[in-house]
Design a protein around this motif. Structure first.
Motif, short mmCIF file in Angstrom:
data_model
loop_
_atom_site.label_atom_id
_atom_site.label_comp_id
_atom_site.label_asym_id
_atom_site.label_seq_id
_atom_site.Cartn_x
_atom_site.Cartn_y
_atom_site.Cartn_z
N CYS A 270 11.14 -37.37 62.77
CA CYS A 270 11.42 -36.46 61.65
C CYS A 270 12.93 -36.46 61.38
CB CYS A 270 10.93 -35.05 61.96
SG CYS A 270 11.69 -34.29 63.41
N ALA A 271 13.31 -35.86 60.25
CA ALA A 271 14.70 -35.89 59.81
C ALA A 271 15.64 -35.31 60.86
CB ALA A 271 14.84 -35.12 58.49
N ARG A 272 15.19 -34.29 61.56
CA ARG A 272 16.04 -33.64 62.55
C ARG A 272 16.46 -34.58 63.68
NH1 ARG A 272 12.75 -29.51 65.85
NH2 ARG A 272 11.99 -31.50 66.62
N ASP A 273 15.61 -35.56 64.00
CA ASP A 273 15.86 -36.42 65.15
C ASP A 273 16.43 -37.78 64.78
OD1 ASP A 273 14.85 -34.52 66.93
OD2 ASP A 273 12.80 -35.17 66.58
N ARG A 274 16.55 -38.08 63.48
CA ARG A 274 16.92 -39.45 63.11
C ARG A 274 18.36 -39.79 63.44
NH1 ARG A 274 13.73 -38.67 58.13
NH2 ARG A 274 11.62 -39.17 58.82
N VAL B 53 24.19 -42.96 58.66
CA VAL B 53 24.53 -42.55 57.30
C VAL B 53 23.67 -43.30 56.29
CG1 VAL B 53 26.34 -42.52 55.54
CG2 VAL B 53 26.89 -41.89 57.90
N VAL B 54 23.49 -44.61 56.50
CA VAL B 54 22.66 -45.41 55.60
C VAL B 54 21.23 -44.87 55.56
CG1 VAL B 54 21.62 -47.69 55.26
CG2 VAL B 54 24.03 -47.50 55.85
N VAL B 55 20.68 -44.56 56.73
CA VAL B 55 19.32 -44.03 56.80
C VAL B 55 19.20 -42.74 55.99
CG1 VAL B 55 17.61 -43.02 58.36
CG2 VAL B 55 18.73 -45.15 58.97
N ASP B 56 20.26 -41.95 55.96
CA ASP B 56 20.24 -40.68 55.24
C ASP B 56 20.32 -40.85 53.72
OD1 ASP B 56 19.98 -39.22 57.50
OD2 ASP B 56 21.97 -38.34 57.49
N ILE B 57 21.17 -41.75 53.25
CA ILE B 57 21.47 -41.78 51.82
C ILE B 57 20.61 -42.76 51.03
CG2 ILE B 57 23.86 -41.10 52.26
CD1 ILE B 57 24.73 -43.96 51.76
N ILE B 58 19.83 -43.62 51.71
CA ILE B 58 19.06 -44.64 51.02
C ILE B 58 17.56 -44.35 51.15
CG2 ILE B 58 18.55 -47.11 50.91
CD1 ILE B 58 21.39 -46.34 50.07
N VAL C 103 20.23 -51.66 55.30
CA VAL C 103 20.67 -51.83 56.69
C VAL C 103 21.03 -53.29 56.95
CG1 VAL C 103 19.90 -51.82 59.10
CG2 VAL C 103 19.43 -49.85 57.63
N SER C 104 20.18 -54.20 56.45
CA SER C 104 20.42 -55.61 56.65
C SER C 104 21.72 -56.06 55.98
CB SER C 104 19.24 -56.42 56.10
OG SER C 104 19.39 -57.79 56.36
N LYS D 5 20.19 -33.75 56.70
CA LYS D 5 19.54 -33.88 55.40
C LYS D 5 18.12 -34.40 55.58
CE LYS D 5 19.86 -36.66 51.17
NZ LYS D 5 20.62 -37.69 50.47
N ALA D 6 17.17 -33.75 54.93
CA ALA D 6 15.78 -34.21 54.99
C ALA D 6 15.65 -35.47 54.15
CB ALA D 6 14.84 -33.12 54.46
N LEU D 7 15.12 -36.51 54.73
CA LEU D 7 15.01 -37.78 54.03
C LEU D 7 13.84 -37.76 53.06
CD1 LEU D 7 15.66 -40.21 56.96
CD2 LEU D 7 17.29 -39.14 55.43
N ARG D 8 14.01 -38.57 52.00
CA ARG D 8 12.93 -38.63 51.03
C ARG D 8 11.83 -39.54 51.50
NH1 ARG D 8 17.33 -40.13 46.82
NH2 ARG D 8 18.07 -40.93 48.79
#
Length: 522
Positions: free
Chosen positions: A159-163, A452-457, A466-467, A519-522
């Motif tokens: 979940c977003a809290r643990d990412r 940061v990438v995981v959060d904003i993309i 990521v690649s 931030k909760a991811l989409r």
């Protein structure tokens, strides 16, 4: 349409999680699946799958002292061998990024890891510099895919809290890989092996590279038994199979039957700024290529373009600095101990590195002998790797409390300052301590950027981004390793002040990153 709520014999835990049968989005569904045995098993498997990335980029730095006579390696050859793996990674970034987002995380992990294991075996049988270069390039070409897929796969089972912490777990995994390399080197490389099979001659470094293939082959086979990422399945509108994965994870984590999973239906999630094509539709090659190119459009438009470009630049600078000095540390340590052995006294780092000056480097391989007494070099590398593991554990507890931007600024500032301070090192002990701090803070920074990438993309672009982020980072690492031999030959100050200045630049640029914490991811 969701059915009416039915009365079930829920456990107390389930009663807290759900009170109705409304469709759930990904965040609610993954939270309801719990956290337990499945996650732990995933971490263990991810360790074996993550180590090949470290082995591909780092193993050669331990092979050099043992193989330089057999392969007639000059300082420039070593720089090229360090850089060629990154060149392979760069050349395949677009291919693997698209395939990972189009075909799924699981398939790419299986195919990529098995192929990487085969190319490691190819490197292990190399008898000359040219074949070793080719095999290392192919290994780099392949390993880019499993790295991007593993990063996305592991994140999408949390979940977003643990990412944010997941990226620190990945960092710990890679640090463990960096620790395993010198441990194996201590036991394997000092062995006096001279085994001839036909035209092939095997020495200790050949055996060392063979062992490097085992984690890739084993983890590639193991991923055949794991499910696809549920987030990916929802992104391609396969909610039925996504729900099956959530139920399976829930059952493994809680020990309860799959039927008691509290979520009954999943929302049909679509990205706000990009609609992912249904990859299950049979397409022509032309259509597949067209869809692959369309994946880039959202990345280079509002609101992603400026953020992504900044991330690319920071990762380029971090990896140019970190992976240049890091990969040359075993050579630097060897020069230190060779100087101490020959002169029977300690000295400043600059005095010990005079061996790299053009007039001191011997290119005569006629009477070249491999020194088996490199155990102290490998022991120092263990200290650096162990320090990195401790650093990742501490960073995992801090990343949500102080924030990614602040943490990245601190990491860049400290690592840059430490690199410059190495120039003033007066003995071996201080050099080891400073290099351990530099590697620890710098390597954590790489994984903070990926968090940061995981959060904003969004999901459909995440593995691709990521690649590409790692592609720019590896471009920096390749350039750094080609330049570093010239810096070593030019004097003592240029290598350390160049590396340190780049890291300080990263600390400055980190202030311009967006706030993404919690931030909760989409």
């Amino acid at each position: 349409m969701p059915a009416k709520t039915k009365i079930h014999s829920f456990s107390k835990l389930e009663a807290v999680v759900i009170h109705d049968a409304e469709p759930a989005d990904f965040e609610r569904a993954i939270s309801a699946s719990g956290y337990g045995r499945f996650n732990v098993a995933l971490y263990i498997l991810s360790a074996a799958a993550g180590w090949p990335t470290v082995f591909e980029t780092t193993a050669m730095s331990y092979v050099f002292p043992a193989a330089e006579c057999h392969l007639r390696l000059t300082l420039d050859h070593k720089g090229w061998l360090n850089a060629i793996t990154y060149a392979g990674m760069i050349s395949s970034a677009f291919i693997w990024g698209y395939l990972c987002d189009a075909l799924g995380r699981k398939k790419l992990l299986i195919i990529g890891l098995l192929l990487d294991g085969l190319f490691f075996l190819m490197a292990a049988t190399s008898q000359n510099f040219q074949l070793l270069m080719i095999s290392k390039f192919l290994g780099g070409f392949i390993i880019n895919g499993p790295f991007a897929a593993l990063t996305a796969y592991l994140s999408e089972f949390h979940c977003a809290r643990d990412r944010g912490r997941v990226q620190m777990i990945l960092g710990t995994i890679f640090s463990m890989g960096n620790l395993i390399l010198p441990v194996l080197a201590v036991f394997i490389l000092p062995l006096k092996i001279n085994l001839q099979i036909g035209e092939l001659v095997f020495h200790s470094w050949n055996v060392y590279l063979m062992v490097m293939a085992l984690p890739a082959l084993a983890s590639g086979a193991a991923f055949m038994f794991l499910p696809e990422s549920p987030k990916f399945l929802m992104a391609i509108r396969d909610n039925e199979n996504a729900l099956k994965v959530f139920r399976r994870v829930y059952s493994i984590n809680t020990g309860l039957p799959e039927e008691e999973y509290p979520i009954r239906y999943l929302l049909n999630e679509t990205e706000k700024n990009f609609e992912f094509e249904d990859v299950r539709v049979v397409r022509s090659k032309k259509q597949a290529l067209k869809e692959g190119m369309s994946n880039f459009k959202p990345m280079f438009s509002t609101p992603y373009f400026s953020k992504i470009m900044l991330v690319f630049l920071i990762q380029f600078m971090i990896m140019m600095s970190l992976n240049t000095l890091r990969l040359w540390l075993p050579q630097i340590y060897k020069a230190m101990y060779d100087h101490q052995f020959e002169n029977d006294t300690d000295a400043s780092l600059c005095e010990m590195l005079e061996i790299f000056q053009p007039n001191n480097e011997t290119l005569n391989f006629t009477n070249c002998q491999v020194s088996p007494d490199n155990i102290q070099v490998y022991t120092n590398s263990m200290i650096v790797a162990a320090t990195s593991i401790v650093g990742y554990i501490m960073a995992g507890t801090l990343i949500n409390s102080i924030g990614k931007k602040t943490l990245l600024s601190i990491l860049g500032l400290v690592s840059g300052s430490v690199a410059m301070t190495m120039y003033f090192s007066r003995n071996i002990v201080s050099t080891i301590a400073l290099s351990a701090m530099f590697v620890t803070f710098g390597s954590i920074g790489i994984n903070v950027i990926l968090a940061v990438v995981v959060d904003i993309i969004p999901t459909s672009l995440r593995a691709m981004t990521v690649s590409l982020t790692m592609m720019f980072g590896r471009l920096g690492a390749a350039l750094g390793n080609m330049i570093f031999p010239f810096l070593l030959e030019s004097g003592c100050a240029p290598p350390f002040f160049s590396v340190g200045s780049v890291m300080l630049g990263c600390a400055f640029l980190a202030h311009y990153l967006p706030d993404t914490d919690m931030k909760a991811l989409r």
